[in-house]
Design a protein around this motif. Structure first.
Motif, mmCIF file in Angstrom:
data_model
loop_
_atom_site.group_PDB
_atom_site.id
_atom_site.type_symbol
_atom_site.label_atom_id
_atom_site.label_comp_id
_atom_site.label_asym_id
_atom_site.label_seq_id
_atom_site.Cartn_x
_atom_site.Cartn_y
_atom_site.Cartn_z
ATOM 1 N N LEU A 184 4.299 6.545 5.932
ATOM 2 C CA LEU A 184 4.101 6.265 7.354
ATOM 3 C C LEU A 184 5.262 5.455 7.911
ATOM 4 O O LEU A 184 5.773 5.733 9.001
ATOM 5 C CB LEU A 184 2.787 5.496 7.557
ATOM 6 N N ALA A 185 5.699 4.457 7.158
ATOM 7 C CA ALA A 185 6.770 3.589 7.627
ATOM 8 C C ALA A 185 8.087 4.342 7.743
ATOM 9 O O ALA A 185 8.879 4.117 8.661
ATOM 10 C CB ALA A 185 6.930 2.405 6.674
ATOM 11 N N ARG A 186 8.324 5.260 6.790
ATOM 12 C CA ARG A 186 9.581 6.010 6.810
ATOM 13 C C ARG A 186 9.599 7.046 7.933
ATOM 14 O O ARG A 186 10.647 7.371 8.479
ATOM 15 C CB ARG A 186 9.805 6.695 5.464
ATOM 16 N N ILE B 187 10.311 -1.367 0.394
ATOM 17 C CA ILE B 187 10.262 -1.880 -0.973
ATOM 18 C C ILE B 187 8.805 -1.988 -1.405
ATOM 19 O O ILE B 187 7.991 -2.623 -0.726
ATOM 20 C CB ILE B 187 10.919 -3.273 -1.065
ATOM 21 N N SER B 188 8.456 -1.379 -2.545
ATOM 22 C CA SER B 188 7.104 -1.446 -3.094
ATOM 23 C C SER B 188 7.114 -2.344 -4.331
ATOM 24 O O SER B 188 7.618 -1.941 -5.383
ATOM 25 C CB SER B 188 6.606 -0.054 -3.471
ATOM 26 N N PRO B 189 6.593 -3.567 -4.243
ATOM 27 C CA PRO B 189 6.590 -4.469 -5.400
ATOM 28 C C PRO B 189 5.905 -3.889 -6.626
ATOM 29 O O PRO B 189 6.385 -4.057 -7.748
ATOM 30 C CB PRO B 189 5.835 -5.704 -4.878
ATOM 31 N N GLU B 190 4.777 -3.196 -6.429
ATOM 32 C CA GLU B 190 4.054 -2.624 -7.565
ATOM 33 C C GLU B 190 4.918 -1.615 -8.309
ATOM 34 O O GLU B 190 4.998 -1.618 -9.544
ATOM 35 C CB GLU B 190 2.762 -1.961 -7.086
ATOM 36 N N GLU B 191 5.584 -0.756 -7.565
ATOM 37 C CA GLU B 191 6.437 0.259 -8.173
ATOM 38 C C GLU B 191 7.602 -0.390 -8.924
ATOM 39 O O GLU B 191 7.952 0.018 -10.040
ATOM 40 C CB GLU B 191 6.967 1.193 -7.085
ATOM 41 N N LEU B 192 8.192 -1.422 -8.331
ATOM 42 C CA LEU B 192 9.324 -2.095 -8.953
ATOM 43 C C LEU B 192 8.928 -2.794 -10.251
ATOM 44 O O LEU B 192 9.638 -2.715 -11.260
ATOM 45 C CB LEU B 192 9.916 -3.114 -7.976
ATOM 46 N N VAL B 193 7.790 -3.492 -10.224
ATOM 47 C CA VAL B 193 7.331 -4.201 -11.425
ATOM 48 C C VAL B 193 6.998 -3.204 -12.537
ATOM 49 O O VAL B 193 7.313 -3.433 -13.708
ATOM 50 C CB VAL B 193 6.122 -5.096 -11.104
ATOM 51 N N CYS B 194 6.369 -2.101 -12.174
ATOM 52 C CA CYS B 194 6.032 -1.082 -13.179
ATOM 53 C C CYS B 194 7.275 -0.527 -13.858
ATOM 54 O O CYS B 194 7.328 -0.389 -15.080
ATOM 55 C CB CYS B 194 5.246 0.055 -12.534
ATOM 56 N N ARG B 195 8.294 -0.217 -13.074
ATOM 57 C CA ARG B 195 9.545 0.281 -13.660
ATOM 58 C C ARG B 195 10.151 -0.771 -14.578
ATOM 59 O O ARG B 195 10.685 -0.457 -15.646
ATOM 60 C CB ARG B 195 10.541 0.630 -12.549
ATOM 61 N N GLU C 202 0.832 -1.207 0.000
ATOM 62 C CA GLU C 202 0.000 0.000 0.000
ATOM 63 C C GLU C 202 0.864 1.254 0.000
ATOM 64 O O GLU C 202 1.729 1.435 0.851
ATOM 65 C CB GLU C 202 -0.910 0.017 1.240
ATOM 66 N N GLN C 203 0.611 2.138 -0.978
ATOM 67 C CA GLN C 203 1.429 3.337 -1.125
ATOM 68 C C GLN C 203 1.331 4.258 0.094
ATOM 69 O O GLN C 203 2.317 4.901 0.468
ATOM 70 C CB GLN C 203 0.999 4.094 -2.389
ATOM 71 N N GLU C 204 0.174 4.309 0.714
ATOM 72 C CA GLU C 204 -0.003 5.206 1.861
ATOM 73 C C GLU C 204 0.847 4.784 3.048
ATOM 74 O O GLU C 204 1.173 5.598 3.913
ATOM 75 C CB GLU C 204 -1.482 5.266 2.263
#
Length: 459
Positions: free
Chosen positions: A108-110, A123-131, A102-104
């Motif tokens: 929060l985590a950082r 690490i965001s899997p969705e962002e990585l796969v899109c790139r 979840e992007q939101e």
């Protein structure tokens, strides 16, 4: 190094397997699934703890206080965040890497929930796969495109096709084919699933999966040496699946390409249409042959099957290919499925686990390489190491490449110095600040490779 891995799913198991080959690592895996843990401990020399990964008692049992590194990759973002937050509050907190979907949750985590940030790296899997998919779309004909040194060098994988200028010829003939001043290095070759360390006399064969390192301006010329098929510029993209990955990809691409998204859920399709500006959103089944014909799939340049169903992705990608789409990409979670279909009807099978693993390894490898990419579903790795120190504190500074004590499975592809990529030749001398790009066919040799480039105090 004491490593605590939360989650024994595909990613957690892959991380454990990748790190367990390094003798200095002491690994503990936590999961609620006893059968999954038992299966993992039968394969790997690790310790397993059964329980809920965000409970303080379970984390204490797993040895959180002694851990140097916490890798939170359970299927729950909330569990990953809570576990990292608990670890951050310890007197001597470990490095904390978490997978968050979840992007939101990323911000929060950082930021943390007060005090120390919950994670060291998210690490965001969705962002990585899109790139990953974007790079493939931008490089027609490539099986994989990996960036090094901020994009100043790229490692590209391409399947050699009969009729290509270099196919059937020795690698040392390559320089005669390329324009003057253009230098490219063949880093590795996979033939019938087995790695071949390339030499000057190695002959490229049709069907070989060739990995080469090149500056961006040389990629097209090199690919033409390996493929007789002319690749046309990509203009039209069709995406099946409007979930997190499909939606994010369409949003990123719609300003540069003509994009269509096919989504089965009417409500989700409506939400996507409201969010996107120039994308055409369709409602329907990705395996509907009549629908694909009506949408002129044969005039589409790239078809991306990105639903959360492996079987649907495989079938729809095969259907799109049969209907005339020249290039099809399928998102496939099961490694066994991906190995079966890639290179046949389906041009590229993307494993989210493999893409995520590469990003995780960049953060958790002891010795901290700048980039680590898992290749061939974990069979090999490509790494980028920044040379630090001086002649007194480094085993490599001031030495020529052929003087380095590298394992047999390791090949140096090139060095990025400043803004320039220097293709590796035996007499190149390593200098401080160099970005050295290596290809390692046997993961068991990685500790020796990383150790060679570590800064030391006793030289």
């Amino acid at each position: 190094m004491k490593i605590l891995i939360l989650g024994a799913g595909q990613v957690g198991s892959s991380v454990a397997a990748a790190l367990s080959v390094e003798d200095q690592n002491d690994i503990t895996v936590v999961d609620r699934d006893l059968a999954r843990l038992r299966e993992l401990t039968e394969k790997l020399d690790i310790r397993a703890v059964t329980g809920h990964a965000s409970l303080p008692s379970v984390l204490d049992q797993a040895g959180l206080d002694e851990a140097d590194l916490l890798v939170a990759v359970t299927s729950s973002d909330e569990v990953n965040i809570i576990a990292c937050q608990l670890a951050a509050q310890r007197q001597d907190p470990p490095t904390r890497v978490a997978r968050l979907r979840e992007q939101e949750y990323l911000a929060l985590a950082r930021q943390g929930l007060g005090g120390e940030p919950a994670v060291t790296a998210a690490i965001s899997p969705e962002e990585l796969v899109c790139r990953h998919v974007e790079r493939l779309i931008a490089t027609p004909g490539a099986l994989q495109v990996l960036d090094f040194a901020g994009g100043r060098a790229q490692l590209v994988a391409v399947r050699a096709v009969r009729g290509g200028a270099l196919v059937g010829h020795e690698i040392r003939e390559l320089r005669r084919h390329l324009p003057q001043g253009m230098d490219v290095r063949v880093a590795s070759i996979f033939r019938a699933g087995k790695a071949i360390k390339p030499e000057g006399i190695t002959v490229i064969e049709a069907g070989d999966e060739v990995f080469f390192l090149a500056p961006q301006g040389a990629i097209k010329a090199m690919m033409s040496e390996l493929r007789s098929v002319e690749t046309h510029a990509t203009r039209r993209i069709f995406i099946s699946g409007g979930g997190g990955i499909g939606r994010r990809l369409a949003k990123s691409l719609e300003r540069r390409y003509s994009v269509k998204v096919l989504e089965r859920s009417r409500d989700r399709a409506r939400a996507i249409a409201e969010d996107l500006i120039g994308t055409i959103v369709l409602i329907g089944d990705c395996a509907d042959e009549d629908l694909l014909r009506e949408e002129n799939i044969d005039q589409t340049d790239v078809y991306c099957a990105l639903t959360n169903d492996d079987e649907a992705n495989i079938l729809s990608a095969m259907l799109a290919k049969r209907l005339g789409c020249p290039r099809v990409v399928a998102l496939i979670n099961r490694a066994s499925y991906a190995e079966l279909v890639e290179g046949s009807t389906i041009d590229i099978a993307i494993s989210p686990q493999s893409v995520t693993l590469s990003a995780l390894l960049s953060h958790i490898r002891e010795g901290a390489p700048e980039r680590v990419y898992s290749l061939r579903r974990g069979a090999a790795e490509a790494i980028e190491v920044v040379v630090r120190g001086d002649r007194r504190t480094s085993r490599v500074i001031g030495r020529e490449l052929d003087e380095l004590d590298l394992p047999h499975s390791a090949t140096i592809g090139g060095i990025v110095r400043g803004d320039a990529l220097m293709i590796a030749h035996h007499d190149v001398v390593i200098e401080p600040g160099d970005h050295v790009i290596l290809f390692v066919n046997d993961k068991r040799d990685l500790p020796a490779v990383i150790d060679l480039f570590k800064k030391v105090d006793w030289l």
